[in-house]
Scaffold this active site. Structure first.
Site, PDB file in Angstrom:
ATOM      1  N   SER A 160      42.863  47.035  42.906  1.00 16.94           N
ATOM      2  CA  SER A 160      44.068  46.307  42.543  1.00 16.94           C
ATOM      3  C   SER A 160      44.390  45.308  43.639  1.00 16.94           C
ATOM      4  O   SER A 160      43.651  45.188  44.603  1.00 16.94           O
ATOM      5  CB  SER A 160      45.234  47.269  42.460  1.00 16.94           C
ATOM      6  OG  SER A 160      45.392  47.705  41.172  1.00 16.94           O
ATOM      7  N   LYS A 196      46.843  34.051  39.148  1.00 17.45           N
ATOM      8  CA  LYS A 196      46.526  35.428  38.774  1.00 17.45           C
ATOM      9  C   LYS A 196      46.564  35.505  37.258  1.00 17.45           C
ATOM     10  O   LYS A 196      47.626  35.471  36.641  1.00 17.45           O
ATOM     11  CB  LYS A 196      47.524  36.396  39.396  1.00 17.45           C
ATOM     12  CG  LYS A 196      47.202  37.849  39.134  1.00 17.45           C
ATOM     13  CD  LYS A 196      48.043  38.736  40.016  1.00 17.45           C
ATOM     14  CE  LYS A 196      47.734  40.214  39.884  1.00 17.45           C
ATOM     15  NZ  LYS A 196      47.607  40.724  38.538  1.00 17.45           N
ATOM     16  N   ARG A 241      36.991  47.293  33.691  1.00 13.60           N
ATOM     17  CA  ARG A 241      37.353  47.791  35.003  1.00 13.60           C
ATOM     18  C   ARG A 241      37.570  49.301  34.973  1.00 13.60           C
ATOM     19  O   ARG A 241      37.300  50.002  35.935  1.00 13.60           O
ATOM     20  CB  ARG A 241      38.651  47.099  35.431  1.00 13.60           C
ATOM     21  CG  ARG A 241      39.250  47.628  36.695  1.00 13.60           C
ATOM     22  CD  ARG A 241      40.570  46.911  36.932  1.00 13.60           C
ATOM     23  NE  ARG A 241      41.141  47.291  38.210  1.00 13.60           N
ATOM     24  CZ  ARG A 241      41.818  48.414  38.424  1.00 13.60           C
ATOM     25  NH1 ARG A 241      41.978  49.270  37.442  1.00 13.60           N
ATOM     26  NH2 ARG A 241      42.300  48.672  39.611  1.00 13.60           N
ATOM     27  N   LYS A 267      43.553  34.615  48.878  1.00 13.90           N
ATOM     28  CA  LYS A 267      42.442  35.372  49.468  1.00 13.90           C
ATOM     29  C   LYS A 267      42.015  34.710  50.763  1.00 13.90           C
ATOM     30  O   LYS A 267      41.976  33.474  50.832  1.00 13.90           O
ATOM     31  CB  LYS A 267      41.230  35.353  48.522  1.00 13.90           C
ATOM     32  CG  LYS A 267      41.367  36.304  47.374  1.00 13.90           C
ATOM     33  CD  LYS A 267      40.140  36.284  46.499  1.00 13.90           C
ATOM     34  CE  LYS A 267      40.317  35.304  45.360  1.00 13.90           C
ATOM     35  NZ  LYS A 267      39.280  35.411  44.343  1.00 13.90           N
ATOM     36  N   CYS A 309      62.263  29.874  -1.776  1.00 12.33           N
ATOM     37  CA  CYS A 309      61.933  29.670  -3.188  1.00 12.33           C
ATOM     38  C   CYS A 309      62.405  30.816  -4.060  1.00 12.33           C
ATOM     39  O   CYS A 309      62.293  30.744  -5.284  1.00 12.33           O
ATOM     40  CB  CYS A 309      60.434  29.458  -3.361  1.00 12.33           C
ATOM     41  SG  CYS A 309      59.453  30.915  -3.006  1.00 12.33           S
TER      42      CYS A 309
HETATM   43  S1  IVH Z   1      40.878  38.488  43.218  1.00 10.20           S
HETATM   44  C1  IVH Z   1      41.111  42.992  43.968  1.00 10.20           C
HETATM   45  N1  IVH Z   1      41.830  36.629  41.715  1.00 10.20           N
HETATM   46  O1  IVH Z   1      44.315  41.078  39.066  1.00 10.20           O
HETATM   47  C2  IVH Z   1      39.890  42.184  44.136  1.00 10.20           C
HETATM   48  N2  IVH Z   1      42.017  38.865  40.944  1.00 10.20           N
HETATM   49  O2  IVH Z   1      46.240  43.135  39.641  1.00 10.20           O
HETATM   50  C3  IVH Z   1      40.136  40.732  44.250  1.00 10.20           C
HETATM   51  N3  IVH Z   1      43.116  39.064  38.759  1.00 10.20           N
HETATM   52  O3  IVH Z   1      41.947  43.607  39.631  1.00 10.20           O
HETATM   53  C4  IVH Z   1      40.621  40.185  43.001  1.00 10.20           C
HETATM   54  N4  IVH Z   1      43.450  36.918  38.458  1.00 10.20           N
HETATM   55  O4  IVH Z   1      41.441  41.861  37.821  1.00 10.20           O
HETATM   56  C5  IVH Z   1      41.639  37.937  41.844  1.00 10.20           C
HETATM   57  N5  IVH Z   1      42.609  34.828  40.490  1.00 10.20           N
HETATM   58  C6  IVH Z   1      42.420  36.149  40.617  1.00 10.20           C
HETATM   59  C7  IVH Z   1      42.841  37.067  39.634  1.00 10.20           C
HETATM   60  C8  IVH Z   1      42.621  38.434  39.838  1.00 10.20           C
HETATM   61  C9  IVH Z   1      43.603  38.131  37.945  1.00 10.20           C
HETATM   62  C10 IVH Z   1      43.183  40.510  38.478  1.00 10.20           C
HETATM   63  C11 IVH Z   1      42.017  41.304  38.959  1.00 10.20           C
HETATM   64  C12 IVH Z   1      42.621  42.393  39.799  1.00 10.20           C
HETATM   65  C13 IVH Z   1      44.009  42.435  39.272  1.00 10.20           C
HETATM   66  C14 IVH Z   1      44.974  43.060  40.205  1.00 10.20           C
END
Ligand code: IVH
Length: 683
Positions: free
Chosen positions: A100, A126, A148, A285, A415
């Site tokens: 997560s 996200k 997942r 990230k 109608c």
């Molecule tokens: S990076 C955790 N980038 O959100 C590993 N995840 O709530 C790095 N998700 O499990 C993930 N958009 O499935 C990343 N732009 C994005 C994302 C993203 C959606 C999802 C992903 C993760 C979940 C966590």
């Protein structure tokens, strides 16, 4: 503890003790991740987690959520290396857990994250879809696709994954594992599914689990990639480039420093509404992959990433009334009229309740036609409402019941045809002249052909005055007719006539999408137009010819043929007044812009982006969807040119500039320069 199935209110959550929160958090996490059947909106789940973190920061439930259950036993899970023996429904253990994300809600928390990573970050939306992993073998063939699951062990759904757009079946870099989100484009959802499904995410999860892969194909899922394993790319930017190179759509990323983090969040939040998928925050990230290893992960989330979540803007309002609206497909759908409530800057007063099933779910009680007992969802009830994905107003929950009745109409409000319930929908065999059905068709047509000025009010007026009851009538309007309408001046009448005249020639695909045949949206219209070229060819196409097209199943093929047949009079009348143009051949038209490509960013002031692209293409130019070293021109709308001059950069602009630094890539021009180029080319 609240009863299962009845979502708690925000207040109730704040009143829960730690034990209750632990149980609830675990239960809702499992409902979301394992059963794909969330009972509560994300905003409420997040609130529970936040509250539990406050009350019991070391709760084991916090480690488990969306992460790895240390107690789970997965004795029967296979290794992905055994992919060849794996079948749909089998369990597979992820080589690296699918974790997560840690969440944050403020600039302060974001800054703390930057302090920890000691690096720049890449920010990506996200995507609120369903997480998938896809493995390729040593020859680059798609070998395995899985969900997942609980993060440690997922479920094999390879054949369905092959039917998701944006997942290549072959890549030229062998041995990779790609991770990302499958989603249903919002445009598709609105056009084809909003009447029957509560939200795109549930539908996505459901279609990925279909037994028959063809059913997955029919829905039109897409995929955005956010990670790749098994390559030795050094940065997140390089990973995105690799993903793009092998045929994926990477999540659009912007690199930023700690100082830029918040401003980027603000900007991406405003761009959110223009995305064709739901997002619930921005993921940051650490840019350098080497930092990931140093920072490591907790049992729950990587320490090199964080999700800065949008404040799920929600509000509580009073349910005032229900309105029944007849859709193009003939279903009579409930719309809640609520006291005006401001949600992310927009005042919301009408919220679609989709269908009878959804009302029953909200109210927790069945509905019967003609029943006059008090019903929980009735005037006076209090509702928690949000804008899903920041856009679509949505009733999340019934917070306090009303004590009035809820009456389902026994006849079509337009109608008078008797209604009946078919599954979750209220249907009627509408009379030929059912005003609302006709008006809807007219509205849809005007909307798709983009006839300026022909909004719902005017169309209703035209309809009621018998001036336009079907699309073809729009082309037969004259000045006298228009001026006869209330509050219509000569100038407006002339503008309207000019607007419709400008749409007398229609590309075949626009024409098809404008007919409003269920299932025939813009994308399919484009496919059909480029395959059959002319209306005559398409009209005479056999069932087999239609089914032969990728993405068209038997049901859809039959639906199209039936739709064409049912609409014969409407279509024939239209063909008497409009001219259809063939859609360009796959190989672009040849003309003065031969060999030149144009990409647009930002809003154009003088024309719609689609029109600009169409003009470029008729002059022989191409309009690719992303920046590459081969792109000739990147056009910035005049609105953004100012910002650009002041230093602001969109991701397209950044990429273009980086390419230019190495002597490749597009020239960046403003809208006026683009217009000048067109003028020369068209001269
Ligand atoms: S990076 C955790 N980038 O959100 C590993 N995840 O709530 C790095 N998700 O499990 C993930 N958009 O499935 C990343 N732009 C994005 C994302 C993203 C959606 C999802 C992903 C993760 C979940 C966590």
């Amino acid at each position: 503890m609240p009863e299962h199935g009845t979502p708690p209110t925000q207040i109730e959550i704040l009143a829960m003790d730690a034990e209750t929160l632990e149980l609830e958090v675990q239960r809702h996490d499992a409902l979301y991740h394992e059963h794909n059947q969330p009972e509560i909106p994300d905003t409420l789940f997040d609130l529970m987690v936040e509250r539990l973190r406050q009350l019991r920061p070391d709760s084991p439930a916090l480690l488990r959520i969306g992460g790895l259950d240390p107690d789970a036993s997965h004795d029967n899970a296979a290794s992905p290396d055994d992919a060849e023996q794996l079948h749909t429904g089998d369990k597979v253990r992820h080589s690296v857990p699918m974790l997560s994300l840690e969440k944050c809600y403020s600039e302060q928390e974001l800054l703390r994250f930057f302090e920890r990573i000691e690096d720049d970050a890449v920010a990506t939306p996200k995507v609120d879809g369903v997480a998938l992993m896809i493995r390729y073998d040593h020859q680059g063939r798609l070998l395995l696709g899985a969900t997942r699951g609980d993060g440690r062990v997922g479920e094999v759904i390879t054949e369905n994954i092959r039917r998701v757009q944006g997942i290549p079946h072959h890549i030229d870099t062998p041995g990779l594992e790609v991770r990302g989100e499958a989603y249903l484009p919002l445009s598709t959802f609105r056009q084809r599914f909003a009447e029957q499904f509560a939200n795109p995410r549930n539908l996505t999860a459901g279609s990925l689990k279909q037994k028959d892969p063809q059913r997955t194909a029919e829905v039109g899922l897409r995929f955005i990639a956010y990670d790749v394993l098994g390559s030795d790319e050094k940065t997140e930017t390089d990973k995105a480039a690799l993903l793009e190179r092998i045929g994926f759509t990477p999540a659009p990323g912007s690199r930023c420093t700690a100082a830029e983090g918040q401003a980027l969040f603000d900007r991406l939040s405003t761009e959110r509404a223009s995305l064709d998928y739901e997002t619930d925050g921005i993921v940051y990230k650490a840019h350098t992959v080497a930092r990931h290893a140093v920072l490591g992960t907790t049992a729950h989330h990587p320490r090199w990433a964080i999700a800065y979540k949008y404040q799920g803007e929600s509000g509580i309002t009073r349910f005032a009334d229900i309105e029944w609206s007849v859709s193009r497909t003939g279903a009579i759908n409930p719309v809640a009229i609520v006291d005006p409530v401001s949600l992310s800057g927009v005042t919301v007063q009408r919220i679609s309740l989709h269908n009878l099933g959804i009302i029953e779910k909200l109210a927790g009680q069945p509905l019967t036609i003609g029943d006059n007992d008090a019903y929980p969802l009735s005037s006076g009830a209090r509702l928690l409402v949000t804008r899903r994905g920041g856009v679509i107003p949505h009733v999340e929950e019934l917070m306090e019941p009303g004590s009035n009745t809820f009456n389902i109409p026994t006849t079509c409000p337009s109608c008078g045809a008797p209604t009946e319930r078919r599954e979750d929908l209220l249907m009627a065999d509408h009379r030929e002249d059912c005003a609302t059905t006709g008006q809807r068709r007219l509205r849809h047509f005007a909307d798709v052909i983009d006839a300026e000025g022909f909004g719902p009010k005017l169309l209703a007026q035209l309809y009621d005055n018998n001036l336009a009851t079907e699309p073809a009538d729009l082309y037969r309007l004259n000045r006298t007719d228009l001026i006869s309408l209330e509050r219509m001046g000569e100038k407006s009448a002339d503008n309207l006539l000019a607007a419709i005249e400008a749409r007398r020639t229609l590309p075949l695909d626009t024409f098809l999408a404008a007919l409003g045949i269920p299932g025939l949206g813009r994308t399919l219209a484009r496919t059909l137009a480029s395959r059959f070229r002319t209306w005559e060819h398409l009209r005479n196409a056999s069932r087999e010819e239609l089914i032969a097209i990728d993405g068209i199943a038997e049901v859809l093929a039959d639906g199209l043929r039936q739709g064409f047949e049912d609409l014969t009079p409407v279509i024939d009348n239209l063909l008497g007044v409009v001219q259809l143009t063939e859609v360009e051949q796959e190989s672009p038209a040849s003309g003065p812009l031969d060999g030149q490509s144009f990409l647009f960013t930002g809003t154009l002031e003088t024309m719609k982006r689609a029109d600009a692209q169409a003009r470029v293409r008729t002059l022989g130019g191409t309009t690719p969807s992303g920046v590459s070293k081969d792109l000739t021109w990147l056009v910035i709308g005049d609105a953004d040119l100012e910002k650009f001059r002041a230093g602001w950069r969109s991701s397209k602009l950044k990429k273009a500039e980086t390419l230019r630094d190495s002597g490749e890539g597009p020239e960046i021009i403003g809208e006026s320069r683009f217009l000048a180029l067109l003028e020369v080319a068209e001269a």
